[in-house]
Motif scaffolding. Structure first.
Motif, PDB file in Angstrom:
ATOM      1  N   ASN A 207      30.544  -5.108   8.075  1.00  0.00           N
ATOM      2  CA  ASN A 207      29.181  -4.590   7.991  1.00  0.00           C
ATOM      3  C   ASN A 207      28.248  -5.793   7.978  1.00  0.00           C
TER       4      ASN A 207
ATOM      5  N   THR B  74      24.718  -7.876  10.063  1.00  0.00           N
ATOM      6  CA  THR B  74      23.473  -7.626  10.773  1.00  0.00           C
ATOM      7  C   THR B  74      23.624  -7.965  12.255  1.00  0.00           C
ATOM      8  N   ASN B  75      22.716  -7.424  13.076  1.00  0.00           N
ATOM      9  CA  ASN B  75      22.700  -7.774  14.490  1.00  0.00           C
ATOM     10  C   ASN B  75      22.509  -9.278  14.672  1.00  0.00           C
ATOM     11  N   GLN B  76      21.668  -9.864  13.832  1.00  0.00           N
ATOM     12  CA  GLN B  76      21.413 -11.304  13.919  1.00  0.00           C
ATOM     13  C   GLN B  76      22.689 -12.098  13.673  1.00  0.00           C
ATOM     14  N   HIS B  77      23.493 -11.625  12.715  1.00  0.00           N
ATOM     15  CA  HIS B  77      24.778 -12.270  12.442  1.00  0.00           C
ATOM     16  C   HIS B  77      25.677 -12.207  13.683  1.00  0.00           C
TER      17      HIS B  77
ATOM     18  N   ASN C 113      26.572  -2.554  17.158  1.00  0.00           N
ATOM     19  CA  ASN C 113      26.838  -2.976  15.774  1.00  0.00           C
ATOM     20  C   ASN C 113      26.320  -1.932  14.780  1.00  0.00           C
TER      21      ASN C 113
END
Length: 201
Positions: free
Chosen positions: A108, A110-113, A130
């Motif tokens: 779980n 983030t999109n940034q990750h 995601n």
């Protein structure tokens, strides 16, 4: 420390990062998608597409003839990281007839990750969804569709043409006839299978 955490994560979720437990069972049955149901997906890069549930499979709404490869993966998974550049290259070479739809799983983040720690790092600029609830249900449905008998592990890929799961070459044994690629992809096998799939009516 981060590497230790990721190793523990693999053990906790029994993901195996490309290995499987031959005695484990597939995920519990879910309330599946109904024929004609639409599933909207958004990529971490902002693109969107809609999957249409067929009788036992999926197509892309508005682009039904395109061959789909679902890639159920984890950004933390070494085989997933290693194969990403080859998958990107294959996507670019076959863009007219083929699309990779990658589904993050067992995490779980983030999109940034995903963008910073996977896409940019490993040149993975194909379609990556995601959305944990959507991805989890879609992954479970796909594995149920192909009657996958083992414990879930990543990476695992399935290929569909015209809403039908295609037989593939088993990565471990080299034998033809399974409905999934388990573990890191072998580009020669993928290329050979794709050429055959393109010619299937």
């Amino acid at each position: 420390m981060k590497k230790i955490f990721l190793a523990i994560l693999c053990v906790i979720f029994l993901v195996g990062c490309g290995k499987e437990d031959e005695t484990a069972k597939a995920p519990a049955k879910i309330e599946g998608y109904k024929t004609g149901e639409e599933i909207k997906l958004a990529s971490v890069f902002g693109k969107e597409l809609t999957l249409l549930r067929t009788e036992g499979g999926f197509v892309i709404k508005g682009d039904e003839s395109k061959v789909i490869m679902f890639d159920i993966f984890g950004t933390f998974c070494p085989p997933c990281q290693k194969e990403a550049p080859e998958l990107m290259d294959f996507q670019l070479k076959n863009d007219k007839d083929f699309i990779i739809i990658a589904l993050t799983h067992f995490e779980n983040v983030t999109n940034q990750h995903v963008i910073e720690n996977f896409a940019q790092k490993y040149n993975a600029y194909y379609f990556i969804s995601n959305n944990t609830p959507v991805n989890d249900k879609l992954s479970a449905q796909i594995l149920e569709d192909i009657k996958y008998p083992h414990l879930e592990s990543v990476p695992i890929k399935m290929v569909l043409k015209n809403g039908i799961y295609q037989p593939l070459t088993d990565i471990a044994s080299g034998k033809f006839g399974v409905h999934y690629y388990l573990g890191g992809i072998h580009l020669d096998k993928l290329t050979q299978d794709f050429e055959r799939i393109k010619n299937v009516n």
